[in-house]
Design a protein around this motif. Structure first.
Motif, PDB file in Angstrom:
ATOM      1  N   ALA A 115       0.825  -1.204   0.000  1.00  0.00           N
ATOM      2  CA  ALA A 115       0.000   0.000   0.000  1.00  0.00           C
ATOM      3  C   ALA A 115       0.862   1.258   0.000  1.00  0.00           C
ATOM      4  O   ALA A 115       0.524   2.266  -0.635  1.00  0.00           O
ATOM      5  CB  ALA A 115      -0.928  -0.014   1.216  1.00  0.00           C
ATOM      6  N   GLN A 116       1.988   1.224   0.704  1.00  0.00           N
ATOM      7  CA  GLN A 116       2.867   2.383   0.750  1.00  0.00           C
ATOM      8  C   GLN A 116       3.476   2.661  -0.625  1.00  0.00           C
ATOM      9  O   GLN A 116       3.535   3.812  -1.071  1.00  0.00           O
ATOM     10  CB  GLN A 116       3.965   2.170   1.788  1.00  0.00           C
ATOM     11  N   ASP A 117       3.927   1.613  -1.318  1.00  0.00           N
ATOM     12  CA  ASP A 117       4.480   1.791  -2.667  1.00  0.00           C
ATOM     13  C   ASP A 117       3.418   2.309  -3.630  1.00  0.00           C
ATOM     14  O   ASP A 117       3.689   3.201  -4.454  1.00  0.00           O
ATOM     15  CB  ASP A 117       5.055   0.470  -3.175  1.00  0.00           C
ATOM     16  N   ALA A 118       2.208   1.744  -3.525  1.00  0.00           N
ATOM     17  CA  ALA A 118       1.136   2.196  -4.409  1.00  0.00           C
ATOM     18  C   ALA A 118       0.761   3.646  -4.123  1.00  0.00           C
ATOM     19  O   ALA A 118       0.516   4.434  -5.048  1.00  0.00           O
ATOM     20  CB  ALA A 118      -0.082   1.284  -4.251  1.00  0.00           C
ATOM     21  N   ALA A 119       0.716   4.021  -2.834  1.00  0.00           N
ATOM     22  CA  ALA A 119       0.355   5.390  -2.481  1.00  0.00           C
ATOM     23  C   ALA A 119       1.426   6.373  -2.946  1.00  0.00           C
ATOM     24  O   ALA A 119       1.110   7.461  -3.429  1.00  0.00           O
ATOM     25  CB  ALA A 119       0.153   5.499  -0.973  1.00  0.00           C
ATOM     26  N   ARG A 120       2.691   6.012  -2.813  1.00  0.00           N
ATOM     27  CA  ARG A 120       3.753   6.921  -3.274  1.00  0.00           C
ATOM     28  C   ARG A 120       3.735   7.079  -4.785  1.00  0.00           C
ATOM     29  O   ARG A 120       4.037   8.161  -5.305  1.00  0.00           O
ATOM     30  CB  ARG A 120       5.102   6.394  -2.800  1.00  0.00           C
ATOM     31  N   SER A 121       3.379   6.030  -5.499  1.00  0.00           N
ATOM     32  CA  SER A 121       3.249   6.149  -6.950  1.00  0.00           C
ATOM     33  C   SER A 121       2.077   7.057  -7.303  1.00  0.00           C
ATOM     34  O   SER A 121       2.154   7.864  -8.241  1.00  0.00           O
ATOM     35  CB  SER A 121       3.063   4.768  -7.580  1.00  0.00           C
ATOM     36  N   PHE A 122       0.993   6.946  -6.532  1.00  0.00           N
ATOM     37  CA  PHE A 122      -0.184   7.764  -6.814  1.00  0.00           C
ATOM     38  C   PHE A 122       0.093   9.240  -6.539  1.00  0.00           C
ATOM     39  O   PHE A 122      -0.437  10.113  -7.239  1.00  0.00           O
ATOM     40  CB  PHE A 122      -1.357   7.286  -5.954  1.00  0.00           C
ATOM     41  N   THR A 123       0.910   9.563  -5.532  1.00  0.00           N
ATOM     42  CA  THR A 123       1.175  10.969  -5.219  1.00  0.00           C
ATOM     43  C   THR A 123       1.966  11.680  -6.308  1.00  0.00           C
ATOM     44  O   THR A 123       2.119  12.907  -6.234  1.00  0.00           O
ATOM     45  CB  THR A 123       1.949  11.074  -3.891  1.00  0.00           C
ATOM     46  N   ARG A 124       2.447  10.951  -7.286  1.00  0.00           N
ATOM     47  CA  ARG A 124       3.186  11.564  -8.396  1.00  0.00           C
ATOM     48  C   ARG A 124       2.314  11.768  -9.631  1.00  0.00           C
ATOM     49  O   ARG A 124       2.825  12.097 -10.693  1.00  0.00           O
ATOM     50  CB  ARG A 124       4.407  10.711  -8.747  1.00  0.00           C
ATOM     51  N   THR A 125       1.029  11.555  -9.512  1.00  0.00           N
ATOM     52  CA  THR A 125       0.121  11.670 -10.644  1.00  0.00           C
ATOM     53  C   THR A 125      -0.648  12.985 -10.587  1.00  0.00           C
ATOM     54  O   THR A 125      -0.724  13.647  -9.542  1.00  0.00           O
ATOM     55  CB  THR A 125      -0.873  10.496 -10.659  1.00  0.00           C
ATOM     56  N   ASP A 126      -1.249  13.344 -11.729  1.00  0.00           N
ATOM     57  CA  ASP A 126      -2.086  14.544 -11.776  1.00  0.00           C
ATOM     58  C   ASP A 126      -3.368  14.353 -10.974  1.00  0.00           C
ATOM     59  O   ASP A 126      -3.941  15.338 -10.482  1.00  0.00           O
ATOM     60  CB  ASP A 126      -2.424  14.876 -13.231  1.00  0.00           C
ATOM     61  N   ALA A 127      -3.822  13.108 -10.863  1.00  0.00           N
ATOM     62  CA  ALA A 127      -5.029  12.862 -10.081  1.00  0.00           C
ATOM     63  C   ALA A 127      -4.816  13.224  -8.614  1.00  0.00           C
ATOM     64  O   ALA A 127      -5.720  13.749  -7.958  1.00  0.00           O
ATOM     65  CB  ALA A 127      -5.436  11.388 -10.217  1.00  0.00           C
ATOM     66  N   PHE A 128      -3.628  12.950  -8.088  1.00  0.00           N
ATOM     67  CA  PHE A 128      -3.346  13.322  -6.698  1.00  0.00           C
ATOM     68  C   PHE A 128      -3.342  14.832  -6.541  1.00  0.00           C
ATOM     69  O   PHE A 128      -3.873  15.364  -5.551  1.00  0.00           O
ATOM     70  CB  PHE A 128      -2.002  12.742  -6.263  1.00  0.00           C
ATOM     71  N   ARG A 129      -2.750  15.547  -7.482  1.00  0.00           N
ATOM     72  CA  ARG A 129      -2.714  17.008  -7.388  1.00  0.00           C
ATOM     73  C   ARG A 129      -4.124  17.592  -7.426  1.00  0.00           C
ATOM     74  O   ARG A 129      -4.444  18.527  -6.679  1.00  0.00           O
ATOM     75  CB  ARG A 129      -1.865  17.578  -8.516  1.00  0.00           C
ATOM     76  N   GLU A 130      -4.951  17.041  -8.284  1.00  0.00           N
ATOM     77  CA  GLU A 130      -6.324  17.530  -8.354  1.00  0.00           C
ATOM     78  C   GLU A 130      -7.082  17.203  -7.067  1.00  0.00           C
ATOM     79  O   GLU A 130      -7.842  18.026  -6.548  1.00  0.00           O
ATOM     80  CB  GLU A 130      -7.035  16.910  -9.558  1.00  0.00           C
ATOM     81  N   GLY A 131      -6.886  16.000  -6.551  1.00  0.00           N
ATOM     82  CA  GLY A 131      -7.524  15.640  -5.293  1.00  0.00           C
ATOM     83  C   GLY A 131      -7.004  16.459  -4.125  1.00  0.00           C
ATOM     84  O   GLY A 131      -7.757  16.798  -3.206  1.00  0.00           O
ATOM     85  N   TRP A 132      -5.725  16.786  -4.152  1.00  0.00           N
ATOM     86  CA  TRP A 132      -5.132  17.619  -3.101  1.00  0.00           C
ATOM     87  C   TRP A 132      -5.784  18.989  -3.067  1.00  0.00           C
ATOM     88  O   TRP A 132      -6.159  19.488  -1.997  1.00  0.00           O
ATOM     89  CB  TRP A 132      -3.632  17.729  -3.347  1.00  0.00           C
ATOM     90  N   ASP A 133      -5.935  19.611  -4.231  1.00  0.00           N
ATOM     91  CA  ASP A 133      -6.580  20.923  -4.292  1.00  0.00           C
ATOM     92  C   ASP A 133      -8.040  20.837  -3.854  1.00  0.00           C
ATOM     93  O   ASP A 133      -8.529  21.712  -3.120  1.00  0.00           O
ATOM     94  CB  ASP A 133      -6.494  21.487  -5.712  1.00  0.00           C
ATOM     95  N   ALA A 134      -8.744  19.798  -4.297  1.00  0.00           N
ATOM     96  CA  ALA A 134     -10.153  19.658  -3.923  1.00  0.00           C
ATOM     97  C   ALA A 134     -10.308  19.433  -2.422  1.00  0.00           C
ATOM     98  O   ALA A 134     -11.222  19.994  -1.793  1.00  0.00           O
ATOM     99  CB  ALA A 134     -10.780  18.498  -4.704  1.00  0.00           C
TER     100      ALA A 134
END
Length: 312
Positions: free
Chosen positions: A86-105
């Motif tokens: 889960a940690q590896d998957a989450a760190r990979s996700f934090t490098r995507t545009d979807a994470f940035r959009e979710g972060w702002d939201a």
């Protein structure tokens, strides 16, 4: 009024003005800067690319998944394996545009909820909570647009998160009302005190120099307060927050929120020193420049006598 009384009154007024400046700037920053959702989201947006923040988010997500697995099965090698995955998957996700959009939201949602609670006097005794389901749904749509496998099958559940407990919300609500008043009246008081102090001074040029130096000292004190506040904020994180956000991530958030305050403090230093230096140079060399520019034979008015210094 005697020159001694005018000098003493001017000194008191200028000191009050210089004290009001480093207090009024943080009040205005908190009342008008932090309460603007657009500015808040814009200040927090770059943190989505900060390594410390991304690692903190990934670790928190991995801990949540690991705790969920621990509730279903006995703790053991499986729990540790799932946590690492889960940690590896989450760190990979934090490098995507979807994470940035979710972060702002997510930041926009949390900020709106806190701001509504602070401005609503009828919310006394109630905790501030947000539903992150719209944020999760937005992230899900972005993952589907990026052709992530099984993104459409991700379940979106209503996740209610407590942002502020009831007692913290009530305390911040009272402080918000005080800041709202201070943000307007402290700058006004600083200007009135400074102008009045210069107007009643026996030597106005010296009063202007003192006001400039005092403004610069106030700006330096404000900059020092921001630095000390950062250390205290990171060192005194509550246990619940410290478990989810480490020191570097908390420091990055603090720096993002106080960027405008640091800029304002250094502007006060530069402005105060500029005014003080210009006033000092005008008094020291102004008479010499007027004498040099005057035509030959033209009488030059002598420099005004300095007021007598009060005897101690």
């Amino acid at each position: 009024m005697s020159p001694r009384f005018r000098s003493a009154l001017s000194a008191v007024l200028i000191v009050l003005a210089c004290l009001a400046v480093p207090c009024g700037v943080p009040a205005g920053w908190a009342a008008y800067g932090l309460t603007d959702t657009g500015r808040y989201v814009a200040a927090m947006a770059p943190l989505a690319d900060d390594p410390a923040v991304r690692d903190a988010v990934a670790d928190a997500a991995a801990d949540a998944v690991g705790d969920g697995v621990a509730d279903e099965v006995a703790a053991g090698p499986l729990n540790g394996t799932v946590r690492l995955f889960a940690q590896d998957a989450a760190r990979s996700f934090t490098r995507t545009d979807a994470f940035r959009e979710g972060w702002d939201a997510a930041n926009r949602t949390v900020h709106d909820a806190v701001l509504r609670a602070l401005r609503d006097d009828r919310a006394d005794g109630r905790a501030v909570t947000v539903d992150l389901a719209p944020v999760a749904d937005r992230v899900k749509d972005r993952l589907a647009e990026d052709d992530v496998p099984f993104a459409r099958r991700i379940p979106v559940r209503h996740i209610t998160v407590t942002v502020l407990p009831a007692h913290e919300a009530d305390r911040l609500r009272k402080g918000y009302h005080v800041l709202d008043v201070a943000a307007f009246w402290l700058p006004v008081a600083a200007v009135v005190f400074a102008v009045t102090g210069i107007a009643v001074a026996a030597c106005r040029r010296r009063a202007v120099t003192a006001a400039g130096v005092g403004t610069a000292l106030g700006g330096a004190l404000l900059a020092l307060s921001v630095v000390v506040g950062r250390r205290l904020t990171v060192a005194e994180l509550p246990d619940a927050v410290e478990g989810a956000v480490d020191g570097p991530a908390a420091g990055a958030v603090y720096d993002a929120l106080t960027g405008t305050l640091r800029t304002a403090s250094w502007l006060l230093v530069v402005l105060g020193l500029t005014v003080a230096l210009a006033s000092w140079l005008t008094g020291r060399y102004g008479h010499l420049l007027r004498r040099r520019r005057a035509p030959a034979g033209t009488p030059v008015a002598p420099a005004p006598p300095r007021p007598p210094r009060p005897r101690l």
